[in-house]
Scaffold this motif. Structure first.
Motif, mmCIF file in Angstrom:
data_model
loop_
_atom_site.group_PDB
_atom_site.id
_atom_site.type_symbol
_atom_site.label_atom_id
_atom_site.label_comp_id
_atom_site.label_asym_id
_atom_site.label_seq_id
_atom_site.Cartn_x
_atom_site.Cartn_y
_atom_site.Cartn_z
ATOM 1 N N VAL A 7 0.853 -1.184 0.000
ATOM 2 C CA VAL A 7 0.000 0.000 0.000
ATOM 3 C C VAL A 7 0.892 1.239 0.000
ATOM 4 C CG1 VAL A 7 -1.845 1.231 1.200
ATOM 5 C CG2 VAL A 7 -1.747 -1.269 1.330
ATOM 6 N N LYS A 10 -0.924 7.763 -3.073
ATOM 7 C CA LYS A 10 -0.981 8.214 -4.462
ATOM 8 C C LYS A 10 -0.072 9.424 -4.625
ATOM 9 C CE LYS A 10 -5.601 6.540 -5.455
ATOM 10 N NZ LYS A 10 -6.975 6.860 -5.881
ATOM 11 N N ASP A 57 -8.762 -8.371 -3.204
ATOM 12 C CA ASP A 57 -9.043 -7.036 -3.725
ATOM 13 C C ASP A 57 -10.165 -6.386 -2.910
ATOM 14 O OD1 ASP A 57 -8.609 -5.017 -5.933
ATOM 15 O OD2 ASP A 57 -10.756 -5.410 -6.169
ATOM 16 N N CYS A 60 -8.895 -5.222 0.411
ATOM 17 C CA CYS A 60 -8.155 -3.969 0.262
ATOM 18 C C CYS A 60 -9.106 -2.790 0.165
ATOM 19 C CB CYS A 60 -7.260 -4.015 -0.970
ATOM 20 S SG CYS A 60 -5.893 -5.173 -0.815
ATOM 21 N N ARG A 61 -10.121 -2.928 -0.661
ATOM 22 C CA ARG A 61 -11.058 -1.830 -0.878
ATOM 23 C C ARG A 61 -11.880 -1.514 0.370
ATOM 24 N NH1 ARG A 61 -11.548 -0.172 -5.936
ATOM 25 N NH2 ARG A 61 -10.596 -1.407 -7.574
ATOM 26 N N ALA A 65 -6.769 -0.625 2.567
ATOM 27 C CA ALA A 65 -6.259 0.591 1.910
ATOM 28 C C ALA A 65 -7.371 1.632 1.838
ATOM 29 C CB ALA A 65 -5.760 0.262 0.506
ATOM 30 N N ASN A 66 -6.988 2.874 1.974
ATOM 31 C CA ASN A 66 -7.908 3.988 1.764
ATOM 32 C C ASN A 66 -7.770 4.386 0.299
ATOM 33 O OD1 ASN A 66 -9.214 6.418 1.540
ATOM 34 N ND2 ASN A 66 -8.343 7.304 3.396
ATOM 35 N N THR A 67 -8.664 3.893 -0.541
ATOM 36 C CA THR A 67 -8.509 4.050 -1.985
ATOM 37 C C THR A 67 -8.657 5.495 -2.462
ATOM 38 O OG1 THR A 67 -10.831 3.445 -2.327
ATOM 39 C CG2 THR A 67 -9.183 1.679 -2.481
ATOM 40 N N GLU A 70 -4.730 6.200 -1.396
ATOM 41 C CA GLU A 70 -3.710 5.154 -1.485
ATOM 42 C C GLU A 70 -3.936 4.234 -2.684
ATOM 43 O OE1 GLU A 70 -2.522 4.310 3.143
ATOM 44 O OE2 GLU A 70 -4.390 3.429 2.428
ATOM 45 N N ASN A 71 -2.832 3.747 -3.226
ATOM 46 C CA ASN A 71 -2.837 2.679 -4.220
ATOM 47 C C ASN A 71 -2.409 1.405 -3.516
ATOM 48 O OD1 ASN A 71 -3.404 4.299 -6.556
ATOM 49 N ND2 ASN A 71 -1.295 5.003 -6.501
ATOM 50 N N TYR A 72 -2.784 0.268 -4.082
ATOM 51 C CA TYR A 72 -2.324 -1.000 -3.530
ATOM 52 C C TYR A 72 -2.024 -1.973 -4.655
ATOM 53 C CZ TYR A 72 -7.135 -2.570 -4.293
ATOM 54 O OH TYR A 72 -8.339 -2.876 -4.862
ATOM 55 N N ARG A 73 -1.137 -2.900 -4.346
ATOM 56 C CA ARG A 73 -0.747 -3.943 -5.302
ATOM 57 C C ARG A 73 -0.744 -5.268 -4.561
ATOM 58 N NH1 ARG A 73 4.394 -5.902 -6.115
ATOM 59 N NH2 ARG A 73 5.291 -4.126 -5.011
#
Length: 84
Positions: A7, A10, A57, A60-61, A65-67, A70-73
């Motif tokens: 995470v 952005k 996924d 994460c959403r 992660a705070n979309t 933040e980005n996540y992989r």
């Protein structure tokens, strides 16, 4: 099965932790560091392959992660001694 979720903030989002790390590195004499961005690594170990990347996924959403900022992989990690 083991997964890693990376995470990161952005681009364009202020990173006070990264700035503090950068300042500390300069204080230690590491002058060549141009910028620091801090993130987090979350490791998930699942009982079996029943939860796929789609489920992760959603994790994460909804939580990891705070979309908005933040980005996540998602990375599938091969267990020691196991081959695909």
């Amino acid at each position: 099965m083991k997964y890693r979720v990376h995470v990161t903030l952005k681009s364009g989002v202020l990173d006070p932790q990264g700035k503090a790390i950068h300042h500390a590195l300069e204080g230690l004499g590491f002058d060549g560091v141009r910028d620091v961005r801090a993130g987090k690594l979350i490791e998930l170990e699942l009982e079996d392959d029943s939860a796929g990347e789609g489920d992760i996924d959603q994790m994460c959403r909804k939580l990891l992660a705070n979309t908005v900022i933040e980005n996540y992989r998602i990375e599938k990690v091969e267990a020691a001694g196991q081959r695909s």
